[in-house]
Scaffold this motif. Sequence first.
Motif, PDB file in Angstrom:
ATOM      1  N   ASP A  14       0.861  -1.184   0.000  1.00 60.41           N
ATOM      2  CA  ASP A  14       0.000   0.000   0.000  1.00 60.41           C
ATOM      3  C   ASP A  14       0.893   1.229   0.000  1.00 60.41           C
ATOM      4  O   ASP A  14       1.952   1.206   0.627  1.00 60.41           O
ATOM      5  N   ASP A  15       0.483   2.292  -0.685  1.00 55.28           N
ATOM      6  CA  ASP A  15       1.295   3.501  -0.761  1.00 55.28           C
ATOM      7  C   ASP A  15       1.142   4.411   0.457  1.00 55.28           C
ATOM      8  O   ASP A  15       1.848   5.407   0.575  1.00 55.28           O
ATOM      9  N   SER A  16       0.275   4.079   1.391  1.00 53.67           N
ATOM     10  CA  SER A  16       0.016   4.918   2.561  1.00 53.67           C
ATOM     11  C   SER A  16       0.684   4.354   3.816  1.00 53.67           C
ATOM     12  O   SER A  16       0.363   3.250   4.259  1.00 53.67           O
ATOM     13  N   GLU A  17       1.581   5.137   4.409  1.00 57.83           N
ATOM     14  CA  GLU A  17       2.240   4.739   5.655  1.00 57.83           C
ATOM     15  C   GLU A  17       1.205   4.488   6.757  1.00 57.83           C
ATOM     16  O   GLU A  17       1.347   3.569   7.561  1.00 57.83           O
ATOM     17  N   ALA A  18       0.137   5.290   6.796  1.00 61.52           N
ATOM     18  CA  ALA A  18      -0.903   5.134   7.823  1.00 61.52           C
ATOM     19  C   ALA A  18      -1.575   3.767   7.736  1.00 61.52           C
ATOM     20  O   ALA A  18      -1.899   3.163   8.769  1.00 61.52           O
ATOM     21  N   ILE A  19      -1.779   3.276   6.525  1.00 65.40           N
ATOM     22  CA  ILE A  19      -2.395   1.950   6.360  1.00 65.40           C
ATOM     23  C   ILE A  19      -1.470   0.869   6.922  1.00 65.40           C
ATOM     24  O   ILE A  19      -1.920  -0.061   7.608  1.00 65.40           O
ATOM     25  N   HIS A  20      -0.174   0.979   6.674  1.00 63.43           N
ATOM     26  CA  HIS A  20       0.790   0.009   7.218  1.00 63.43           C
ATOM     27  C   HIS A  20       0.753   0.026   8.744  1.00 63.43           C
ATOM     28  O   HIS A  20       0.769  -1.024   9.386  1.00 63.43           O
ATOM     29  N   THR A  21       0.699   1.227   9.305  1.00 61.92           N
ATOM     30  CA  THR A  21       0.618   1.372  10.759  1.00 61.92           C
ATOM     31  C   THR A  21      -0.654   0.716  11.293  1.00 61.92           C
ATOM     32  O   THR A  21      -0.616   0.006  12.304  1.00 61.92           O
ATOM     33  N   ASP A  22      -1.774   0.921  10.610  1.00 55.83           N
ATOM     34  CA  ASP A  22      -3.043   0.306  11.031  1.00 55.83           C
ATOM     35  C   ASP A  22      -2.952  -1.223  11.013  1.00 55.83           C
ATOM     36  O   ASP A  22      -3.387  -1.885  11.954  1.00 55.83           O
ATOM     37  N   PHE A  23      -2.413  -1.781   9.938  1.00 54.18           N
ATOM     38  CA  PHE A  23      -2.294  -3.242   9.850  1.00 54.18           C
ATOM     39  C   PHE A  23      -1.406  -3.790  10.966  1.00 54.18           C
ATOM     40  O   PHE A  23      -1.724  -4.812  11.570  1.00 54.18           O
ATOM     41  N   ALA A  66       5.537  -3.058   1.900  1.00 50.25           N
ATOM     42  CA  ALA A  66       6.000  -2.591   0.596  1.00 50.25           C
ATOM     43  C   ALA A  66       5.085  -1.439   0.219  1.00 50.25           C
ATOM     44  O   ALA A  66       3.875  -1.508   0.434  1.00 50.25           O
ATOM     45  N   PHE A  67       5.655  -0.373  -0.349  1.00 54.79           N
ATOM     46  CA  PHE A  67       4.870   0.826  -0.617  1.00 54.79           C
ATOM     47  C   PHE A  67       4.467   0.979  -2.077  1.00 54.79           C
ATOM     48  O   PHE A  67       3.715   1.888  -2.414  1.00 54.79           O
ATOM     49  N   GLN A  68       4.943   0.088  -2.929  1.00 56.39           N
ATOM     50  CA  GLN A  68       4.551   0.058  -4.348  1.00 56.39           C
ATOM     51  C   GLN A  68       4.505  -1.393  -4.787  1.00 56.39           C
ATOM     52  O   GLN A  68       5.133  -2.272  -4.178  1.00 56.39           O
ATOM     53  N   GLY A  69       3.769  -1.653  -5.864  1.00 58.77           N
ATOM     54  CA  GLY A  69       3.630  -3.015  -6.374  1.00 58.77           C
ATOM     55  C   GLY A  69       4.955  -3.646  -6.737  1.00 58.77           C
ATOM     56  O   GLY A  69       5.199  -4.831  -6.427  1.00 58.77           O
ATOM     57  N   PRO A  96      -0.517   5.140  -6.796  1.00 62.77           N
ATOM     58  CA  PRO A  96       0.212   5.992  -7.736  1.00 62.77           C
ATOM     59  C   PRO A  96       1.628   6.275  -7.214  1.00 62.77           C
ATOM     60  O   PRO A  96       1.819   6.319  -6.005  1.00 62.77           O
ATOM     61  N   PRO A  97       2.608   6.414  -8.044  1.00 62.84           N
ATOM     62  CA  PRO A  97       2.562   6.461  -9.497  1.00 62.84           C
ATOM     63  C   PRO A  97       2.841   5.113 -10.155  1.00 62.84           C
ATOM     64  O   PRO A  97       2.948   5.022 -11.366  1.00 62.84           O
ATOM     65  N   GLY A  98       2.986   4.053  -9.363  1.00 63.49           N
ATOM     66  CA  GLY A  98       3.392   2.752  -9.897  1.00 63.49           C
ATOM     67  C   GLY A  98       2.237   1.891 -10.351  1.00 63.49           C
ATOM     68  O   GLY A  98       1.166   2.371 -10.698  1.00 63.49           O
ATOM     69  N   TRP A  99       2.472   0.579 -10.324  1.00 66.55           N
ATOM     70  CA  TRP A  99       1.456  -0.389 -10.726  1.00 66.55           C
ATOM     71  C   TRP A  99       0.232  -0.262  -9.826  1.00 66.55           C
ATOM     72  O   TRP A  99       0.348  -0.045  -8.624  1.00 66.55           O
TER      73      TRP A  99
END
Length: 164
Positions: A14-23, A66-69, A96-99
Amino acid sequence: MSNCVSKKRILVIDDSEAIHTDFRRILCPEPRKSRDDLDELEEALFGSNPAQDHPSSESEFEVDSAFQGQEGVAKVNESLTRGHPYSLIFLDYRMPPGWNGAETLRRLRLVSPSLRVVLCSAYSDYSWGELVQEFGRSQLLTELRKPFNGPQVRQLAISLIGPT
């Protein structure tokens, strides 16, 4: 890298640091170190809770990021090479901006066809029907709509890969 120790490895792409923190907060909760006033009040009202008296010091899951695909596929490749593969991937639809999630999933299926993937997003450039049509209906692909709640994510992880 991960901050919790376990046998069941999960990769969040996921491209969002906050989402990683939540998980991490949901899947690798910090053990409580001490009792506070609320714990004492709860015990006075409801009696002692054996689960709280002896909190588990280990999480059931190890969460990696991982922050991009492209980075996620590379981590899956590396985990397979080391013989320590991931059990589950939580994959965002838009990064964005990757896969995007669909392209990342295509690449993941080439590297590890039997890896369980949960596609997560509040919106998607693809309908769930289109994704099922391309990737097939199986227990290896699940959808999780944002916003999600902690118990929902934890139960999904346990149901897909089981507790340790």
